[in-house]
Enzyme design. Structure first.
Site, PDB file in Angstrom:
ATOM      1  N   HIS A  99      -5.027  -5.154  -1.680  1.00 25.81           N
ATOM      2  CA  HIS A  99      -5.938  -4.950  -0.551  1.00 25.81           C
ATOM      3  C   HIS A  99      -7.044  -5.994  -0.606  1.00 25.81           C
ATOM      4  CE1 HIS A  99      -3.819  -1.115  -0.836  1.00 25.81           C
ATOM      5  NE2 HIS A  99      -4.226  -0.839   0.388  1.00 25.81           N
TER       6      HIS A  99
ATOM      7  N   SER B 135       0.840  -1.193   0.000  1.00 21.76           N
ATOM      8  CA  SER B 135       0.000   0.000   0.000  1.00 21.76           C
ATOM      9  C   SER B 135       0.882   1.253   0.000  1.00 21.76           C
ATOM     10  CB  SER B 135      -0.967  -0.030   1.191  1.00 21.76           C
ATOM     11  OG  SER B 135      -2.001   0.923   1.033  1.00 21.76           O
TER      12      SER B 135
ATOM     13  N   GLU C  61      -1.758  -2.448  -8.233  1.00 27.46           N
ATOM     14  CA  GLU C  61      -2.951  -2.741  -7.440  1.00 27.46           C
ATOM     15  C   GLU C  61      -3.386  -1.434  -6.794  1.00 27.46           C
ATOM     16  OE1 GLU C  61      -3.486  -2.886  -3.811  1.00 27.46           O
ATOM     17  OE2 GLU C  61      -1.643  -1.771  -3.554  1.00 27.46           O
TER      18      GLU C  61
END
Length: 306
Positions: free
Chosen positions: A277, A110, A208
């Site tokens: 995620h 992330s 992502e």
């Protein structure tokens, strides 16, 4: 030449840091049982419990925690408690020579993508894109496969991803091999034009994201396209894009966005990987050599540790 960090062994101590937003402390505490199950001890960074608005303490304190863990010879690896926002705020002050001289496991994803990219640009260390302690491991949704992915830190193992794990879609056919790079699309886009700009030349690019509507993903993809990141790449691996539903009735779908930017690249592109995620979360070593076969819908990644 890439540097593979030393594998972890039972009894090792890992450092826990929060380079971005304040982690949920209850979830972080719950994650300790999992670390114990791996035979690991842990040491908290001094500022993991700090709260400075949407940041886990000041930039100086978050930076100090990270550098202290790399410098401490008793720390065998570093796992991030969570992401959120803030890693990029101290990237230019991070001591990359310290990291180069003290290579060890560094694990997160992330917002941590910015640190993965920066470390890749200024050291030769392989780092790990994987589920974090407070935001993933300490939650009831933590998947058995996500847990198994930590095994790659204890023994060198080749990772294999196929449709046995999740349905995959070939957006562009072909085969390519190269170093694995990338991570969170928003963070990769924000690196463009800086000295931490992601380098995709001859590499397999992983993307992502979470919470981004199709028009926002379109914008981020276009930024990478205009910066030459797709044309430079050997192939593209599209991971999970959670909570991406459009708020307006009239919208392109995510699939249409991905098709627009990748279908005519003339290089392998596959979507549907449970990387990001999501649960399960398939953790991967960034910087390791990998092979993407879009015809067979397989991804093979060489070991990240030695």
């Amino acid at each position: 030449m890439k540097i593979s960090p030393k594998r972890l062994i039972a009894g090792d101590t890992i450092g826990i840091v929060a380079p971005a937003s304040p982690p949920n402390q209850e979830s972080l505490i719950r994650s300790f049982a999992f670390l114990e199950s791996l035979g690991l001890k842990w040491k908290l960074g001094k500022h993991v419990k700090d709260v400075n608005g949407y940041l886990a303490g000041t930039d100086e304190d978050r930076l100090a925690d990270l550098e202290e863990m790399f410098a401490d010879p008793e720390i065998a690896g570093i796992i991030c408690a969570g992401g959120g926002y803030g890693s990029a705020r101290f990237a230019e002050r991070l001591d990359y020579q310290l990291i180069q001289e003290n290579p060890k496991v560094f694990w997160g994803f992330s917002d941590i993508t910015y640190l993965h990219t920066a470390i890749a640009n200024y050291t030769d260390l392989i780092t790990f894109h994987g589920p974090m302690l407070a935001s993933c491991v300490g939650k009831e949704t933590f998947h058995e496969l996500s847990a198994k992915m930590f095994r790659q830190l204890f023994e060198p193992m080749e990772l294999h991803y196929s449709e046995a794990i999740s349905p995959l879609e070939t957006l562009s056919p072909g085969f390519a091999s190269g170093e694995l790079t990338g991570g969170n699309l928003s963070l990769l886009a924000s690196s463009i034009g800086t000295k931490f700009e992601v380098n995709t030349k001859g590499k397999l690019l992983l993307i992502e994201d979470v919470g981004e509507e199709p028009y926002r993903v379109d914008n981020l993809m276009n930024q990478l396209r205009l910066a030459g990141k797709f044309s430079d790449a050997a192939g593209i691996i599209i991971g999970d894009f959670a909570k991406a539903e459009p708020k307006k009735e009239i919208s392109l779908t995510l699939d249409e966005v991905f098709q627009h930017y990748t279908a005519d690249l003339g290089k392998p592109v596959v979507s549907g990987f449970k990387i990001g995620h999501c649960e399960p979360h398939f953790a991967v070593p960034l910087g390791a050599d990998a092979r993407l076969d879009a015809d067979q819908k397989t991804l093979t990644i060489l070991p990240g540790v030695e």
